[in-house]
Design a protein around this motif. Structure first.
Motif, mmCIF file in Angstrom:
data_model
loop_
_atom_site.group_PDB
_atom_site.id
_atom_site.type_symbol
_atom_site.label_atom_id
_atom_site.label_comp_id
_atom_site.label_asym_id
_atom_site.label_seq_id
_atom_site.Cartn_x
_atom_site.Cartn_y
_atom_site.Cartn_z
ATOM 1 N N GLY A 108 118.480 45.936 47.175
ATOM 2 C CA GLY A 108 118.214 44.942 46.149
ATOM 3 C C GLY A 108 119.420 44.055 45.896
ATOM 4 N N SER A 109 119.561 43.593 44.658
ATOM 5 C CA SER A 109 120.617 42.635 44.328
ATOM 6 C C SER A 109 122.016 43.212 44.426
ATOM 7 C CB SER A 109 120.391 42.084 42.918
ATOM 8 O OG SER A 109 119.221 41.304 42.868
ATOM 9 N N ASN A 164 112.800 34.870 41.376
ATOM 10 C CA ASN A 164 113.757 35.598 40.553
ATOM 11 C C ASN A 164 113.051 36.703 39.792
ATOM 12 O OD1 ASN A 164 115.983 33.945 41.250
ATOM 13 N ND2 ASN A 164 115.297 32.385 39.782
ATOM 14 N N ASP A 165 113.803 37.713 39.399
ATOM 15 C CA ASP A 165 113.191 38.850 38.712
ATOM 16 C C ASP A 165 112.477 38.441 37.430
ATOM 17 O OD1 ASP A 165 113.994 40.678 40.614
ATOM 18 O OD2 ASP A 165 115.874 41.155 39.608
ATOM 19 N N ASP A 166 113.032 37.461 36.723
ATOM 20 C CA ASP A 166 112.424 37.044 35.456
ATOM 21 C C ASP A 166 111.404 35.930 35.628
ATOM 22 O OD1 ASP A 166 114.065 34.918 36.062
ATOM 23 O OD2 ASP A 166 115.365 35.132 34.304
ATOM 24 N N ASN A 218 117.992 35.354 42.618
ATOM 25 C CA ASN A 218 117.560 35.608 43.993
ATOM 26 C C ASN A 218 117.500 34.335 44.829
ATOM 27 O OD1 ASN A 218 117.280 38.333 43.475
ATOM 28 N ND2 ASN A 218 115.080 38.186 43.046
ATOM 29 N N THR A 253 117.787 45.924 41.957
ATOM 30 C CA THR A 253 116.403 46.359 41.760
ATOM 31 C C THR A 253 115.579 45.788 42.906
ATOM 32 O OG1 THR A 253 116.746 46.153 39.370
ATOM 33 C CG2 THR A 253 114.477 46.479 40.134
ATOM 34 N N ASN A 311 111.762 45.262 45.183
ATOM 35 C CA ASN A 311 110.387 44.852 44.918
ATOM 36 C C ASN A 311 109.580 45.985 44.290
ATOM 37 O OD1 ASN A 311 110.820 42.308 45.895
ATOM 38 N ND2 ASN A 311 109.884 42.679 47.898
ATOM 39 N N TYR A 331 109.957 47.464 41.709
ATOM 40 C CA TYR A 331 110.808 48.456 41.025
ATOM 41 C C TYR A 331 110.829 49.796 41.764
ATOM 42 C CZ TYR A 331 110.023 45.034 37.316
ATOM 43 O OH TYR A 331 109.933 43.868 36.600
ATOM 44 N N PHE A 387 114.717 48.242 35.696
ATOM 45 C CA PHE A 387 115.760 47.591 36.466
ATOM 46 C C PHE A 387 116.925 48.550 36.714
ATOM 47 C CE2 PHE A 387 113.687 44.010 34.248
ATOM 48 C CZ PHE A 387 113.362 43.212 35.340
#
Length: 832
Positions: A476-477, A519-521, A539, A715, A717, A719, A750
């Motif tokens: 992940g990130s 992006n996650d959000d 992302n 985090t 895909n 989760y 996350f």
């Protein structure tokens, strides 16, 4: 007159003479037979002198760096002793039980042998009692098979003579005490004392000495754990013999006979729980030392710091239980029917076979009313649970949904449920359950790769799969810092502005033929500086950045951090952390950034010594050692022509150089780890990750109240994985949480929520008492004021400007050619 002998007298005289001749002939024949037997058997008998150098099986010991026992491995329990370690009360107990005339006979007991011969002749059985001295038993234990044959018995007698001629009595008795089997895998008197009583030899009472002395006769069926009544009878026999032989007086005999036996199984005194580490060491010991590694008395000292390991254990346990509690109650482990009028002993039998797991104690619900549930535990305690103790237990629906909060105990528990209970922070019992989720943590010294702590799962006995070293999970990130490092090496700066906007790429593998990273959000911030993009974990910025510097270039670049090319996909998804990595490999990669740009090899084994205390292995890890004279000379030599990044290889825990040490004559010579990224590059990436901790996705780490921390959350895909990797100048650690079957952890789980608490718990202990270690700014780094929006140099006196870090040449280029920066930013913008 010649004397006259009556005919009956003459007959008797004649018979006596014949008997004498017959006896003499039998003796001659017997002696001749023994001589022939010795002539036939003797050449096949081993030399008794070999007993001076005998190597008894002694288990492998694994120790922490500070000398605490982590594990023992081996087929036997054995602690070799010398006769000087044996108190007289124990020695005479053994002699009274086995061979009262040991110090006076020549190796055999003639009377005992004749008695055994008579029993064989009269009963026809070869299995008769008597006839074996301690010396004969030593001969049998070391040289002969257990088969019952006349040849074996003769061999035993001949060997006994040889042993008596070669060794002193104390040497023979010492061999016997170290070799004899005492039941329950305990070989040797010292191991037996530890197992049955948890004592050393000098701590044993007279009654305990007598008990141990009685065990070699019936080690399996007559020991106090398997058969206490028989063991007490044997103890009484030994005490009686000691009294008859004058080794104890009447008062001592009476006191010993009246003493209650307190034996129970004492497992080795493990001082620090590190089962995943110990198993790695065991495997490596066999690979390096051969099949006898577990039985030759080696002592392996690891790099594990016991306090750090304890902190890792506690942090992982607490975080996984907290996660599990957040997601609801999955129900009782099992359900049983409780017999009518059941007593505590009846209830305890119902949970036989269930064992405590990391403080989660098994029990059976014995009673439930409107306000309380009683849980019977195996140790006889009964825990009373009120509604507060079960209010967390909303029923589990799926990874993101739970049922309503229970209002009554009966909604959660019913009599006959097999459940788990644990203590809360106030010491009160509450309902618990064994987490289904798993986690891992690795802590390293970034200077040389020494593994300070490692835990590969919630509980080793339930799952021996070491997720710290064996897993391959998307990062992940938390992988983004490596992409940013590649970009900084390619001309980008922390002030470079990239467009955080939607992207669409053709992808034939997807149903709609398109890949649309997000992006996650789900939000887009438009033009954003790289520093802010990493702080907010954008992302789409990472994807544009990777596209701008080139996938092939970045793919080769990230191998500098120790990753293999096979671990990292050579496509744009690399920017989102789709590399398949383990927590150990992530910690190693972050160590490069933490130590200023050097690739170190994680290692676990510091030293190996043999049973005599002789060192046979000493790790000599390659070190970053930024301020060492040797490093400064090397840096100066390479400044004109920097070395290329070295090839990397897989992790081997036994040494810092992939199981290689320096030459014996130069074992302590300093070895320098190779530089793989510029020190300035490492500093810039660290600077960004410090802001991630101060005010970004990793800000939870500020609970440690330190200003020398840097790190990044991750985090994946749906989760499926939660990560946090971070460091200061002295410690680097990676924490991971996820399910083994790649199930989702649930919405909003996350890295900052699931993994960061583990990292915090570990680092709180690892950094305790350690002064803050500021990250050293290397030569060639400068600061400049920039415009917050454009990332370009700000005019003098601009009140909205901010300080940013640059490589000296980059800030000079910005001052002389701002169009160069704009050109690079346009390349990153032009991705659609």
């Amino acid at each position: 007159m010649p004397s006259q002998v009556a005919p009956p007298a003459r007959l008797l005289f004649r018979l006596a003479r014949y008997a004498l001749y017959l006896g003499f002939g039998a003796a001659v024949l017997g002696g001749l037979g023994l001589g022939i037997a010795y002539w036939l058997i003797s050449p096949r008998l081993p030399s008794a002198e070999s007993l001076r150098d005998v190597q008894l099986q002694v288990p492998l010991k694994v120790l922490s760096a500070d000398g605490k026992l982590m594990a023992t491995f081996g087929e036997t329990r054995r602690i070799p002793i010398h006769m000087s370690d044996v108190p007289d009360r124990l020695k005479y107990a053994v002699l009274s039980a086995e061979d009262a005339d040991f110090y006076s006979h020549s190796g055999i007991d003639v009377t005992g042998i004749l008695r055994a011969v008579w029993l064989v002749a009269t009963t026809g059985s070869k299995h008769v009692a008597g006839g074996s001295t301690i010396t004969q038993q030593v001969a049998r234990q070391f040289f002969l098979s257990p088969e019952v044959t006349y040849t074996r018995k003769l061999s035993e007698i001949f060997l006994a003579f040889r042993i008596e001629n070669a060794l002193s009595k104390d040497e023979i008795l010492e061999l016997y005490l170290n070799k004899s089997f005492f039941g329950n895998r305990a070989y040797g008197i010292a191991a037996a004392a530890e197992f049955y009583y948890g004592k050393t030899l000098d701590q044993l009472t007279q009654a305990e000495c007598a008990m141990l002395a009685s065990l070699p006769k019936f080690p399996s069926t007559g020991n106090p754990i398997n058969n206490m009544p028989r063991a007490l009878l044997r103890r009484a026999y030994v005490l009686g013999r000691m009294h008859d032989l004058g080794h104890i007086d009447q008062a001592g005999y009476d006191q010993a006979m009246a003493e209650q036996d307190q034996s129970f199984a004492h497992e080795p005194p493990i001082e620090i729980e590190a089962s995943y580490v110990a198993e790695l060491v065991r495997q490596e010991a066999i690979e390096r030392l051969g099949n006898d590694a577990l039985n030759n008395g080696y002592v392996i000292q690891t790099t594990i710091d016991s306090s750090d390991q304890e902190a890792a254990n506690q942090a992982l346990r607490d975080a996984l239980i907290d996660y599990d509690t957040r997601h609801g109650y999955r129900g009782a482990e099992a359900h049983v029917e409780i017999p009518a009028n059941a007593q505590p002993a009846d209830l305890i039998r119902l949970i036989d076979g269930y064992r405590s797991v990391n403080g989660l104690v098994p029990g059976v619900v014995s009673h439930v009313d409107a306000e309380t549930a009683l849980v019977q535990m195996a140790d006889g305690q009964s825990a009373a649970l009120d509604i507060k103790a079960v209010e967390w237990a909303r029923s589990y629906i799926d990874d993101s949904r739970r049922g309503g909060t229970p209002k009554q105990i009966g909604e959660v528990l019913k009599p006959g449920d097999i459940v788990r209970v644990l203590r809360d922070q106030e010491g009160a019992w509450k309902l618990g359950q064994i987490p289904a989720v798993q986690g891992a943590l690795v802590g390293l010294d970034p200077d040389d790769g020494a593994i300070r702590s490692m835990i590969g799962g919630f509980n080793f006995s339930r799952s021996k799969y070491n997720r710290a070293t064996q897993s391959s999970r998307s990062a992940g990130s938390s992988f983004k810092p490596f992409i940013y490092s590649a970009a900084f090496d390619h001309g980008f700066t922390p002030a470079s502005v990239i467009n955080d906007a939607p992207l669409v790429f053709p992808d034939v593998s997807r149903p709609d033929g398109l890949w649309t990273p997000s992006n996650d959000d789900g939000k887009f911030d438009g033009p954003i500086r790289l520093r802010e993009a990493l702080v907010r974990s954008k992302n789409l910025v990472s994807v544009r950045l990777l596209d701008a510097i080139g996938v092939h270039y970045a793919h080769e670049y990230v191998t500098r951090f120790g990753f293999t090319a096979q671990q990292v996909p050579e496509n744009l998804s690399m920017a989102l952390g789709t590399a398949a990595v383990s927590p150990l490999s992530m910690a190693r990669g972050y160590a490069v950034i933490a130590n200023g740009g050097f690739l170190v090899d994680p290692y676990l084994i510091a030293t190996i010594v043999d049973r005599d205390g002789k060192s046979i292995y000493h790790a000599n890890p390659a070190r970053a050692c930024r301020d060492c004279p040797e490093r400064l000379q090397e840096e100066a030599r390479l400044q004109a022509a920097p070395a290329s990044a070295p090839a990397t290889s897989g992790f081997s825990p036994i040494s810092a150089a992939h199981a290689e040490t320096a030459a014996a004559t130069d074992v302590d010579a300093l070895r320098l780890a190779p530089r793989v990224i510029d020190a300035r590059n490492a500093y810039l990436v660290t600077s960004l990750m410090r802001d991630v901790v101060r005010r970004g996705t990793g800000s939870g780490a500020m609970v440690l109240k330190r200003n020398d921390l840097a790190g990044k959350t991750g985090t994946t895909n749906d989760y499926r994985d939660a990560w946090f990797s971070g460091f200061n100048a002295r410690v680097v650690a990676t924490a991971w949480v996820g399910f083994d079957d790649f199930s989702s952890l649930g919405s909003r789980e996350f890295g900052a929520k699931s993994a960061l608490p583990i990292w915090i718990g570990f680092m709180r202990a690892a950094l305790d008492g350690m002064d803050e270690q500021p990250f050293e700014m290397p030569a060639g780094i400068t600061t400049a004021r920039i415009d917050r929006d454009s990332g370009l140099l700000a005019p003098a006196g601009d009140p909205d400007s901010m300080i940013e870090y640059f490589k000296t040449e980059d800030v000079n280029q910005l001052a002389t050619r701002p169009d160069k920066q704009s050109e690079e930013q346009r390349e990153a913008y032009d991705v659609f």
